[in-house]
Design an enzyme around this catalytic site. Structure first.
Site, mmCIF file in Angstrom:
data_model
loop_
_atom_site.group_PDB
_atom_site.id
_atom_site.type_symbol
_atom_site.label_atom_id
_atom_site.label_comp_id
_atom_site.label_asym_id
_atom_site.label_seq_id
_atom_site.Cartn_x
_atom_site.Cartn_y
_atom_site.Cartn_z
ATOM 1 N N CYS A 1 5.146 4.207 3.638
ATOM 2 C CA CYS A 1 6.291 3.658 2.899
ATOM 3 C C CYS A 1 7.006 4.744 2.094
ATOM 4 C CB CYS A 1 5.846 2.524 1.985
ATOM 5 S SG CYS A 1 4.539 2.982 0.831
ATOM 6 N N HIS B 1 2.744 1.365 -3.548
ATOM 7 C CA HIS B 1 3.732 1.055 -2.511
ATOM 8 C C HIS B 1 5.127 1.494 -2.946
ATOM 9 C CE1 HIS B 1 5.269 -0.942 1.000
ATOM 10 N NE2 HIS B 1 6.004 -1.788 0.302
#
Length: 793
Positions: free
Chosen positions: A316, A746
């Site tokens: 990510c 994330h």
């Protein structure tokens, strides 16, 4: 029957790929069409590269350019009731579970396609020549290139820390290995290698319970550094964590240490996910506030410029950076054209998977064309998000040779951003632009130093492409869970802190003594896009931690107040040092120079070789030297010219491989070209040589590029380009990070986009692309990590 429409000469040269031959069957070399699409993939039986016929028909173009006429058409459909987790990276299915084969996961259809006649023959079929059947069967059996790279990237090297050696143990009597000795939890258990104390770990994503009693034990006994997770134990698996170093470590004598507490590792079977698997699962499934204030799921978006990127496993950080980068006009216009891929890239005889510019064009087409920004019909979810494109080829290539980005671990998005735009610039990759697209981030920075004793001033300028901002982290409270709460700041305060003068010690050339001086920075030009990163990472007890200071979201900024001062009316500038007034000399790669001279090459030869191979590394220079030892000027004095271009593609082949091909009867010239067009793979070079017996061996001429402009010329141009600007900026995008450490958590990207003529915030969360508002935008204040502002017109 295939023999009815293609002569034996066309397929008699085919040879099956070996285990070391790259076989591409995940997506098209030039687009993100996959075997799941209606037309499937056409895998070339000659070079084992994949192409697609949908839309841009790269199969036909490849066939015409390289005279490769036979392909294995490869189609896949997901079997009914099969969970989408089957597509997750390899590490996700290693929990003592047998990995399922493709036949178990998918329905696969195959046929042999002839581009010359546009006809297909079912495969397998007894009517096909044996040679074609063998090649097609070998392609189907082979592991795809992407999967090989993925497996290699997962092979993480975990090293011992200083605390992992000579552990002095103190065995506790009657150790209960079934539950946490503090709270009685029966999972997520960690045993202290010093005393055998058993405590539960930290609570993990996806419902793994934990009350941090193993960590509490370390805080009470600071010299009890390392614990091992019982559920991770098997003969080839063990999670060891050093709380003092705050990282996963290797314990060389772990088997003996565990025996002290009656644990025989050979009798254990892994029953719980390890740290890497948990981190990956968190990274892939974290929804990052995907619901609105009313609890409704945020609206999925589709169309041009709204394509998601599938998470490849802790990727990510890369996805968020790419989404923002391709939302910048300089990059989107450089690497996206209606044709998808420039014809010169299709004509390149090398491997498209190893050409960064090709991969950037492929990304541009995938992210911006809108062809892939459609609902995922494979999913059974009520809300249809996108399937997302998988940039596995780009990830593999951009990570080559980098110790961090080549792995499947989470990395820092800002570091990746800097690395990528720097690599694009160093390799002079411009796409269809006339200048480097990275120039859009550049600005001129003035450094001013003023002696406090004599008042003399020294000015210097440099070019930068980002601004790292200090954050004032005033801690307000710490709750029962250890969560820290900080006082809110805004970006203007961070910018003022950056601009604030600093007192430093300075050896004044006029005072001829060490004096205190005032040092400050200012902008001499305003970049088109200003990249700013607040310093959310700080060292605490020599351990990097992330500070969650809320930064108020501000759409507009003015940088006029941090413009450079220059020489004020009452100030006198020091005379320039002679070294600053002369033109800077060509700086050779010192590490490569040392390697080459250590191998016995003279300084002159080493310099000449480095200059002719781009000044990158010793291996390329060494190979160049081996090919030019007999040059008449090899030992003549060498000084690099002010600017130069190389007319012929640089030769970089392995000498032993070249000798083996020459021994087979090929000329050195032809063998060299065979190795170059086969990217150094000997077996593919042999195939190419037998397929091109009439080739003259001439290497293609490299495109001449304009001489690099001097730093002074670039500074002048940047200043002139922004001379009319008043320093006003509007917020364009923010990369956010949720988590306590940059090595986990994330990343997502929030980008302002024009949706049906209206400017809206869009959240790019891997393959999920949704309209963002309200509570979702509030996430930016506590998680904003990289801010991109656009200069007002």
């Amino acid at each position: 029957m295939l023999e009815g429409f293609l002569s034996e000469r066309e397929w008699s040269v085919l040879t099956p790929p070996t285990s070391s031959t790259p076989v591409y069957k995940d997506d098209c070399m030039f687009s993100f069409d996959t075997a799941f699409d209606k037309e499937g993939l056409d895998i070339c039986l000659y070079c084992y590269q994949s192409f697609s016929r949908a839309g841009l028909n790269y199969t036909q173009q490849h066939s015409e350019f390289f005279d490769h006429k036979l392909f294995l058409n490869y189609k896949k459909t997901l079997k009914p009731r099969q969970e989408r987790e089957s597509e997750q990276p390899l590490k996700m299915v290693k929990l003592e579970i047998k990995e399922q084969s493709e036949d178990e996961l998918f329905d696969i259809q195959t046929s042999i396609y002839c581009s010359e006649t546009n006809k297909s023959t079912k495969f397998p079929s007894p009517d096909l020549p044996v040679q074609i059947q063998e090649v097609a069967a070998a392609i189907l059996k082979s592991t795809s290139s992407d999967k090989k790279q993925e497996i290699k990237a997962w092979e993480q090297e975990i090293l011992p820390c200083p605390h992992a050696f000579d552990i002095v143990q103190k065995s506790l009597p009657n150790i209960d290995l079934t539950q946490c000795q503090t709270c009685g939890l029966k999972e997520n258990l960690w045993i202290c290698l010093t005393c055998g104390s058993l405590g539960c770990g930290r609570a993990q994503f996806a419902g793994v319970a934990g009350n941090s009693h193993a960590l509490a034990h370390n805080k009470e006994f600071g010299d009890h550094h390392i614990a091992v997770k019982l559920g991770s134990l098997s003969m080839d698996s063990a999670d060891c964590y050093c709380y003092s170093c705050n990282e996963e470590v290797k314990v060389p004598d772990m088997v003996r240490c565990l025996k002290t507490f009656g644990i025989d590792i050979s009798s254990f079977v892994k029953t719980e996910k390890n740290l890497t698997e948990l981190q990956l699962e968190q990274n892939i499934k974290w929804d990052f506030q995907m619901d609105g204030e009313d609890g409704a799921v945020l609206e999925p978006l589709f169309g041009k410029g709204l394509t998601g990127l599938k998470n490849l496993g802790n990727s990510c950080y890369m996805a968020s950076a790419l989404q923002v980068l391709f939302s910048i006009p300089a990059y989107s216009s450089a690497f996206h054209i209606e044709e998808g891929m420039p014809v010169e890239k299709l004509l390149n005889p090398g491997n498209p998977a190893n050409d960064l510019e090709t991969q950037l064009f492929k990304l541009g087409d995938g992210l911006l064309s809108g062809r892939y920004a459609v609902p995922d019909e494979f999913t059974t979810e009520t809300v249809k998000y996108q399937r997302g494109i998988r940039p596995s080829g780009f990830k593999s290539l951009i990570g080559q040779g980098h110790p961090e980005f080549c792995t499947m671990q989470q990395q820092d998005a800002f570091e990746f951003w800097i690395y990528l735009i720097d690599k694009v610039e160093k390799e002079r990759i411009q796409g269809v632009s006339k200048s480097s697209p990275s120039e859009t981030f550049k600005y001129v920075l003035e450094n001013k130093l003023k002696c406090q004793n004599c008042g003399g001033v020294r000015l210097s300028t440099e070019i930068s492409d980002n601004l790292t901002l200090p954050i004032h982290d005033e801690l307000l409270s710490v709750d029962e869970d250890g969560q820290r709460h900080y006082k809110e700041v805004n970006l203007d305060e961070c910018i003022d802190s950056w601009f604030k003068p600093e007192i430093v010690d300075y050896e004044c050339p006029v005072c001829k003594s060490n004096q205190q001086a005032v040092k400050r920075q200012g902008l001499k030009s305003y970049p088109e896009y200003l990249v700013m990163s607040p310093q959310r990472i700080k060292l605490e007890n020599w351990v990097p931690i992330k500070i969650g200071v809320p930064i108020k979201l501000e759409d507009n900024l003015s940088l006029a107040r941090i413009k450079h001062e220059g020489i004020l009316p009452n100030e006198v500038q020091f005379p320039e040092d002679p070294e600053t007034t002369t033109q800077k000399k060509y700086v050779f790669n010192s590490d490569a120079m040392n390697v080459l001279q250590g191998m016995g090459f003279t300084e002159i030869r080493a310099k000449r070789a480095l200059f002719n191979t781009g000044n990158f590394d010793a291996e390329a220079a060494m190979n160049w030297l081996f090919g030019h030892m007999d040059d008449d000027d090899i030992d003549l004095p060498f000084e690099p010219p002010a600017s130069s271009t190389t007319d012929v593609i640089a030769v970089n082949v392995n000498g032993e491989d070249l000798d083996s091909l020459v021994a087979m009867g090929f000329t050195e010239k032809l063998a060299t070209k065979g190795l170059i067009v086969s990217n150094g793979n000997v077996e593919q070079a042999v195939d190419w040589l037998f397929s091109n017996p009439d080739d003259n061996g001439e290497l293609p001429t490299a495109e001449k590029k304009a001489p690099l402009e001097t730093t002074e010329e670039l500074i002048k141009r940047l200043e002139e380009a922004s001379s009319a600007s008043d320093g006003d900026y509007q917020l364009k995008a923010v990369i956010c990070h949720k988590g306590t450490s940059i090595h986990s958590g994330h990343y997502v990207a929030f980008i302002k986009k024009q949706i049906e003529g209206v400017s809206r915030w869009v959240l790019f969360n891997d393959e999920k692309v949704v309209a963002a508002h309200g509570a979702t935008l509030k996430d930016i204040e506590t998680t904003g990590y990289l801010y991109i502002y656009e200069r007002s017109a």
